[in-house]
Design a protein around this motif. Sequence first.
Motif: not given
Length: 204
Positions: A38-42
């Motif tokens: 999720v952090l990588s996507q953000g």
Amino acid sequence: MPSSIFRRLAQLIAGLFLYGLGISMMVRASIGVAPWDVLSQGIAANSPLSFGMATNAIGALVLLLWWPLRQKPGIGTVLNVLLIGPSAQFGLWLLPAVDGLWLQVPLFAAGLLLVALATGLYIGARLGPGPRDGLMTGLHARTGWPIWQVRSLIEGGALLVGWLLGGDVGLGTLAFALLIGPLCGMTLGWFGIGKVPSGPLPAR
């Protein structure tokens, strides 16, 4: 002895490559991903970085936090930072986006199972923990807080920041949190060298 090292190194590399592919399958399913993804996507959504490059950058930054915690990386730690991002990006290039729960759910489930299998491979090789694992155990050693509490705070923080940046949080995120532990418990038994490694299951 040398043949054993080469076998373990091959197991490590295969595990890291398959881990990245499993991540890409869950991303393409679009029903939620693991907290760090999720952090990588953000980050990817708010920067010029691709998903794979964002994954690499996060791993490298987390590894830098090992220095004040006096954690020692192994070759597996370095390869974790270098290989998971590119293999995930390769999977995103290879796999098309899917639509409809009848395709999304099976694709996510397959990705989750592949990540669990890959975890058993790369942790079982015993060539160094992932950068997030070392951060977790290092903070535990320095603060005295329970492992579960440290891990929850780290992954909860990654999830919150990623969600605020526009990462994909959904039922898949919850499914990952509930199922990855038991699944990795099985695969570590299948692929561990000698005894199954003790301690908490990896955060990657």
